[in-house]
Motif scaffolding. Structure first.
Motif, short mmCIF file in Angstrom:
data_model
loop_
_atom_site.label_atom_id
_atom_site.label_comp_id
_atom_site.label_asym_id
_atom_site.label_seq_id
_atom_site.Cartn_x
_atom_site.Cartn_y
_atom_site.Cartn_z
N GLY A 37 0.69 -1.05 -0.24
CA GLY A 37 0.12 -0.24 0.23
C GLY A 37 0.58 1.50 -0.02
O GLY A 37 1.69 1.19 -0.12
N GLU A 38 0.36 1.84 0.81
CA GLU A 38 1.01 3.99 0.62
C GLU A 38 1.67 3.66 1.37
O GLU A 38 2.14 3.27 2.57
N PRO A 39 3.67 4.16 0.77
CA PRO A 39 4.25 3.71 1.84
C PRO A 39 4.55 4.29 3.24
O PRO A 39 4.09 5.85 3.72
N ARG A 40 4.28 4.03 4.64
CA ARG A 40 4.81 4.71 5.70
C ARG A 40 5.87 3.16 6.22
O ARG A 40 5.62 2.56 6.38
N PHE A 41 7.09 4.67 7.71
CA PHE A 41 7.31 3.97 7.64
C PHE A 41 7.67 4.71 9.33
O PHE A 41 7.27 5.79 9.90
N ALA A 55 8.93 -1.18 8.04
CA ALA A 55 7.90 -0.35 6.75
C ALA A 55 6.81 -0.89 7.00
O ALA A 55 6.70 -2.28 7.44
N LEU A 56 5.75 -0.59 7.38
CA LEU A 56 4.34 -0.07 8.00
C LEU A 56 3.90 -0.79 6.72
O LEU A 56 3.14 -1.64 6.98
N ALA A 57 4.11 -0.17 5.34
CA ALA A 57 3.34 -0.52 3.99
C ALA A 57 4.43 0.12 3.00
O ALA A 57 4.86 1.13 3.07
N THR A 58 4.68 -0.06 2.14
CA THR A 58 5.06 -0.38 1.30
C THR A 58 4.61 -0.45 -0.03
O THR A 58 4.25 -1.75 -0.63
N ASN A 59 4.51 0.07 -0.91
CA ASN A 59 4.57 0.02 -2.38
C ASN A 59 5.40 -0.73 -3.74
O ASN A 59 5.25 -0.59 -4.85
N ARG A 110 14.51 -8.33 4.71
CA ARG A 110 13.38 -8.24 5.92
C ARG A 110 12.98 -6.79 6.40
O ARG A 110 13.50 -6.02 6.81
N PRO A 111 11.78 -6.77 5.39
CA PRO A 111 10.47 -5.11 5.64
C PRO A 111 10.64 -4.43 6.94
O PRO A 111 10.36 -3.11 6.59
N GLY A 112 10.76 -5.76 7.44
CA GLY A 112 10.12 -5.18 8.64
C GLY A 112 11.16 -4.60 10.08
O GLY A 112 11.45 -3.94 11.25
N GLN A 113 12.61 -4.68 9.44
CA GLN A 113 13.66 -4.89 10.00
C GLN A 113 14.25 -3.27 8.88
O GLN A 113 14.97 -2.81 10.22
N THR A 114 14.49 -3.63 8.04
CA THR A 114 15.26 -2.46 7.45
C THR A 114 14.59 -1.43 6.06
O THR A 114 15.44 -0.38 6.42
N GLY A 115 13.60 -1.95 6.43
CA GLY A 115 12.38 -0.77 5.69
C GLY A 115 12.56 -0.20 4.09
O GLY A 115 11.49 0.33 3.63
#
Length: 123
Positions: A37-41, A55-59, A110-115
């Protein structure tokens, strides 16, 4: 998964007294379930003098094929071995197979760790 510490009871049922309070490294955090979804960090302070960008959300994914890296739009989560429900909820973790504008790719970061989402195109 959060560490809940040792039991307050003995094997026999008697109470155990606390030897000390919880240490900072014994506290855990809930997993960051990165969605499409819409990028949120979110920036998180970690032990020592560091920070992590979650990264809470990314597209967007950096897709690698034959040594070339291209930023591609993430369209959908196709497969996720970590949890079958993650496919339905469009949650990205390491090892998830995603559908991008460049083709089907497997997530290597790992998007939850590196964003960020790094992926390799599948044949």
């Amino acid at each position: 998964m959060q560490d809940q510490g040792r039991s307050t009871r003995k094997r026999t049922g008697g109470r155990l007294k606390n030897v000390r309070k919880r240490r900072k490294d014994e506290l855990g955090r809930l997993p960051t379930e990165t969605q499409v979804g819409e990028p949120r960090f979110r920036t998180v302070d970690v032990r020592g003098n560091g920070t992590k960008t979650r990264a809470l959300a990314t597209n967007v994914a950096s897709v690698n094929q034959d040594g070339e890296t291209v930023a591609a739009e993430i369209e959908d989560v196709v497969e996720n071995d970590a949890n079958p429900n993650y496919v339905r909820r469009n949650i990205i973790t390491k090892g998830a197979v995603i559908e991008t504008a460049e083709g089907t790719a497997r997530v290597t970061s790992r998007p939850g760790q590196t964003g960020q989402v790094n992926a390799v195109l599948l044949d």
